[in-house]
Motif scaffolding. Sequence first.
Motif, PDB file in Angstrom:
ATOM      1  N   ILE A  11      31.388  38.587   6.105  1.00 41.40           N
ATOM      2  CA  ILE A  11      31.631  38.781   7.532  1.00 41.40           C
ATOM      3  C   ILE A  11      32.863  39.674   7.759  1.00 41.40           C
ATOM      4  N   ILE A  12      33.867  39.526   6.926  1.00 43.17           N
ATOM      5  CA  ILE A  12      35.098  40.315   7.057  1.00 43.17           C
ATOM      6  C   ILE A  12      34.839  41.827   7.028  1.00 43.17           C
ATOM      7  N   PRO A  13      33.946  42.339   6.178  1.00 42.39           N
ATOM      8  CA  PRO A  13      33.700  43.785   6.201  1.00 42.39           C
ATOM      9  C   PRO A  13      33.219  44.313   7.550  1.00 42.39           C
ATOM     10  N   PHE A  14      32.525  43.484   8.325  1.00 38.82           N
ATOM     11  CA  PHE A  14      32.101  43.938   9.655  1.00 38.82           C
ATOM     12  C   PHE A  14      33.319  44.204  10.545  1.00 38.82           C
ATOM     13  N   LEU A  15      34.367  43.381  10.409  1.00 41.56           N
ATOM     14  CA  LEU A  15      35.601  43.608  11.167  1.00 41.56           C
ATOM     15  C   LEU A  15      36.238  44.940  10.753  1.00 41.56           C
ATOM     16  N   TYR A  16      36.326  45.170   9.449  1.00 39.16           N
ATOM     17  CA  TYR A  16      36.907  46.428   8.969  1.00 39.16           C
ATOM     18  C   TYR A  16      36.064  47.633   9.381  1.00 39.16           C
ATOM     19  N   THR A  17      34.748  47.467   9.375  1.00 36.47           N
ATOM     20  CA  THR A  17      33.866  48.557   9.804  1.00 36.47           C
ATOM     21  C   THR A  17      34.075  48.842  11.290  1.00 36.47           C
ATOM     22  N   PHE A  18      34.227  47.789  12.085  1.00 34.86           N
ATOM     23  CA  PHE A  18      34.501  47.964  13.515  1.00 34.86           C
ATOM     24  C   PHE A  18      35.807  48.730  13.719  1.00 34.86           C
ATOM     25  N   LEU A  19      36.832  48.369  12.968  1.00 36.54           N
ATOM     26  CA  LEU A  19      38.117  49.082  13.061  1.00 36.54           C
ATOM     27  C   LEU A  19      37.965  50.544  12.623  1.00 36.54           C
ATOM     28  N   ALA A  20      37.149  50.782  11.606  1.00 33.39           N
ATOM     29  CA  ALA A  20      36.896  52.158  11.160  1.00 33.39           C
ATOM     30  C   ALA A  20      36.210  52.952  12.261  1.00 33.39           C
ATOM     31  N   TRP A  21      35.243  52.329  12.961  1.00 26.18           N
ATOM     32  CA  TRP A  21      34.569  53.020  14.071  1.00 26.18           C
ATOM     33  C   TRP A  21      35.554  53.375  15.167  1.00 26.18           C
ATOM     34  N   LEU A  22      36.487  52.467  15.467  1.00 25.56           N
ATOM     35  CA  LEU A  22      37.508  52.770  16.474  1.00 25.56           C
ATOM     36  C   LEU A  22      38.375  53.939  16.024  1.00 25.56           C
ATOM     37  N   PHE A  23      38.712  53.975  14.761  1.00 27.49           N
ATOM     38  CA  PHE A  23      39.521  55.073  14.217  1.00 27.49           C
ATOM     39  C   PHE A  23      38.745  56.389  14.294  1.00 27.49           C
ATOM     40  N   ILE A  24      37.475  56.362  13.907  1.00 30.05           N
ATOM     41  CA  ILE A  24      36.655  57.575  13.963  1.00 30.05           C
ATOM     42  C   ILE A  24      36.477  58.025  15.412  1.00 30.05           C
ATOM     43  N   ASP A  25      36.319  57.076  16.330  1.00 21.42           N
ATOM     44  CA  ASP A  25      36.203  57.421  17.739  1.00 21.42           C
ATOM     45  C   ASP A  25      37.436  58.185  18.198  1.00 21.42           C
ATOM     46  N   LYS A  26      38.609  57.764  17.759  1.00 20.43           N
ATOM     47  CA  LYS A  26      39.848  58.459  18.101  1.00 20.43           C
ATOM     48  C   LYS A  26      39.816  59.879  17.568  1.00 20.43           C
ATOM     49  N   SER A  27      39.351  60.059  16.364  1.00 22.78           N
ATOM     50  CA  SER A  27      39.262  61.402  15.776  1.00 22.78           C
ATOM     51  C   SER A  27      38.278  62.277  16.541  1.00 22.78           C
ATOM     52  N   ILE A  28      37.146  61.713  16.909  1.00 20.91           N
ATOM     53  CA  ILE A  28      36.131  62.474  17.653  1.00 20.91           C
ATOM     54  C   ILE A  28      36.687  62.906  19.009  1.00 20.91           C
ATOM     55  N   ARG A  29      37.406  62.013  19.673  1.00 16.78           N
ATOM     56  CA  ARG A  29      37.990  62.366  20.969  1.00 16.78           C
ATOM     57  C   ARG A  29      39.034  63.477  20.823  1.00 16.78           C
ATOM     58  N   ILE A  30      39.830  63.423  19.777  1.00 16.19           N
ATOM     59  CA  ILE A  30      40.818  64.475  19.527  1.00 16.19           C
ATOM     60  C   ILE A  30      40.118  65.804  19.272  1.00 16.19           C
ATOM     61  N   ILE A  31      39.073  65.788  18.461  1.00 13.19           N
ATOM     62  CA  ILE A  31      38.339  67.016  18.133  1.00 13.19           C
ATOM     63  C   ILE A  31      37.683  67.585  19.394  1.00 13.19           C
ATOM     64  N   ARG A  32      37.096  66.721  20.216  1.00 12.78           N
ATOM     65  CA  ARG A  32      36.466  67.204  21.457  1.00 12.78           C
ATOM     66  C   ARG A  32      37.484  67.819  22.394  1.00 12.78           C
ATOM     67  N   LEU A  33      38.636  67.188  22.537  1.00  6.41           N
ATOM     68  CA  LEU A  33      39.692  67.738  23.383  1.00  6.41           C
ATOM     69  C   LEU A  33      40.194  69.066  22.828  1.00  6.41           C
ATOM     70  N   ALA A  34      40.408  69.120  21.512  1.00 10.31           N
ATOM     71  CA  ALA A  34      40.854  70.365  20.879  1.00 10.31           C
ATOM     72  C   ALA A  34      39.829  71.473  21.063  1.00 10.31           C
ATOM     73  N   ALA A  35      38.550  71.139  20.927  1.00 14.84           N
ATOM     74  CA  ALA A  35      37.492  72.137  21.110  1.00 14.84           C
ATOM     75  C   ALA A  35      37.458  72.631  22.554  1.00 14.84           C
ATOM     76  N   TYR A  36      37.648  71.735  23.507  1.00 12.23           N
ATOM     77  CA  TYR A  36      37.665  72.138  24.909  1.00 12.23           C
ATOM     78  C   TYR A  36      38.832  73.090  25.190  1.00 12.23           C
ATOM     79  N   ILE A  37      40.010  72.719  24.721  1.00 12.43           N
ATOM     80  CA  ILE A  37      41.180  73.588  24.925  1.00 12.43           C
ATOM     81  C   ILE A  37      40.968  74.925  24.227  1.00 12.43           C
TER      82      ILE A  37
END
Length: 136
Positions: A11-37
């Motif tokens: 069950i613990i790996p699902f928590l870590y995977t969720f945290l990884a998704w949040l981290f990747i989401d942050k990266s995607i948002r940064i990339i989208r903002l950078a691409a827009y600028i």
Amino acid sequence: LKNGLIILYLIIPFLYTFLAWLFIDKSIRIIRLAAYIHNSIREELNSILNYELLNWETYKRKTKLFPKWITKFLDRLRIFIFIIPSIICIILFAFQTPSKPNVIEYVLIIGNVLLIILVIIIHSVAEETSGAKKEK
């Protein structure tokens, strides 16, 4: 560990995977903002001023200040901080389970492995090192 608590290893790996998704989401948002600028604001501003401004993404791709492999390695290392504990939990489950896993445990193992693979694949697409790409 008692038999009932061993399932926590799956069950613990699902928590870590969720945290990884949040981290990747942050990266995607940064990339989208950078691409827009880079692709919209910068080009519009440059055409109005007839002067090159806001070339961070181009600079980031071309700079030789730090070798690219170092930044890519650090980018990968950040995501593996979420993946390594998940893998360790799955290995600990395999070594500490007293009997053959049941159907639910197999489903959890397969789910965890698939999520880990998916995190790695999506992170490799959403890495920040290369900079925003020029839209066509």
